[in-house]
Design a protein around this motif. Structure first.
Motif, short mmCIF file in Angstrom:
data_model
loop_
_atom_site.label_atom_id
_atom_site.label_comp_id
_atom_site.label_asym_id
_atom_site.label_seq_id
_atom_site.Cartn_x
_atom_site.Cartn_y
_atom_site.Cartn_z
N GLY A 52 0.58 60.44 32.06
CA GLY A 52 2.02 60.06 31.93
C GLY A 52 1.62 59.90 30.18
N ASN A 56 6.27 56.06 30.74
CA ASN A 56 5.04 55.99 31.67
C ASN A 56 3.55 56.27 31.96
N ARG A 58 0.10 55.36 32.59
CA ARG A 58 -0.66 54.62 33.31
C ARG A 58 -1.92 55.14 33.10
#
Length: 161
Positions: A52, A56, A58
């Protein structure tokens, strides 16, 4: 440093996972200490495997790549594959969000550096399996020099040349 809180959560998860899988002493309740993780970050040893981007993003896994000779590896009950320059992977952990994240970290390190050493606790069957499935050779036993007890580790090496 913005990733430090998530990194700390990942290390806590790893400590709990190790304890549940018969390896409660490798990292105990406190390893790696926050100041070690902070030092890895400031010394640019921390590597994050992410997916991501932006909001977003991770963290899938994290580890430290240490260049130069590791003093712990100077004495081995066994034999290293070679005496060439190498990097050492320390403090590797996955977030549990995807499968094979630790393997991806090891493969990246091999592509970038070519000659990699790593060690793990005799009770850490999960990491032993990961290392051996990635083609690392079990070279022998080393003794950690930075702690008073529970010092024996299985040493592994793999090189790409």
């Amino acid at each position: 440093m913005r990733d430090f809180p998530v990194m700390e959560q990942n290390y806590e998860r790893a400590r709990e996972l190790m304890a549940r899988n018969g390896n409660p002493t490798q990292w105990g309740h406190t390893f790696p200490r926050p100041e070690v993780v902070e030092d890895d970050i400031t010394q640019h040893r921390s590597i994050l495997l992410v997916d991501g981007s932006g909001e977003n993003e991770r963290i899938l896994a994290q580890f430290a790549v240490c260049t130069g000779e590791d003093p712990t590896y100077q004495t081995i009950d066994g034999q290293w594959l070679d005496d060439d320059a190498y990097v050492t992977v320390h403090r590797i952990t996955a977030s549990g969000l995807v499968r094979h994240a630790a393997r991806e970290c090891l493969e990246w390190t091999l592509r970038k550096y070519g000659n990699v050493r790593i060690d793990t606790h005799p009770n850490n069957r999960i990491m032993q399996h990961v290392l051996e499935s990635c083609g690392f050779t079990r070279c022998g036993l080393i003794e950690l020099i930075d702690r008073p007890t529970d010092t024996t580790r299985i040493a592994y090496q793999r090189h790409e040349w």
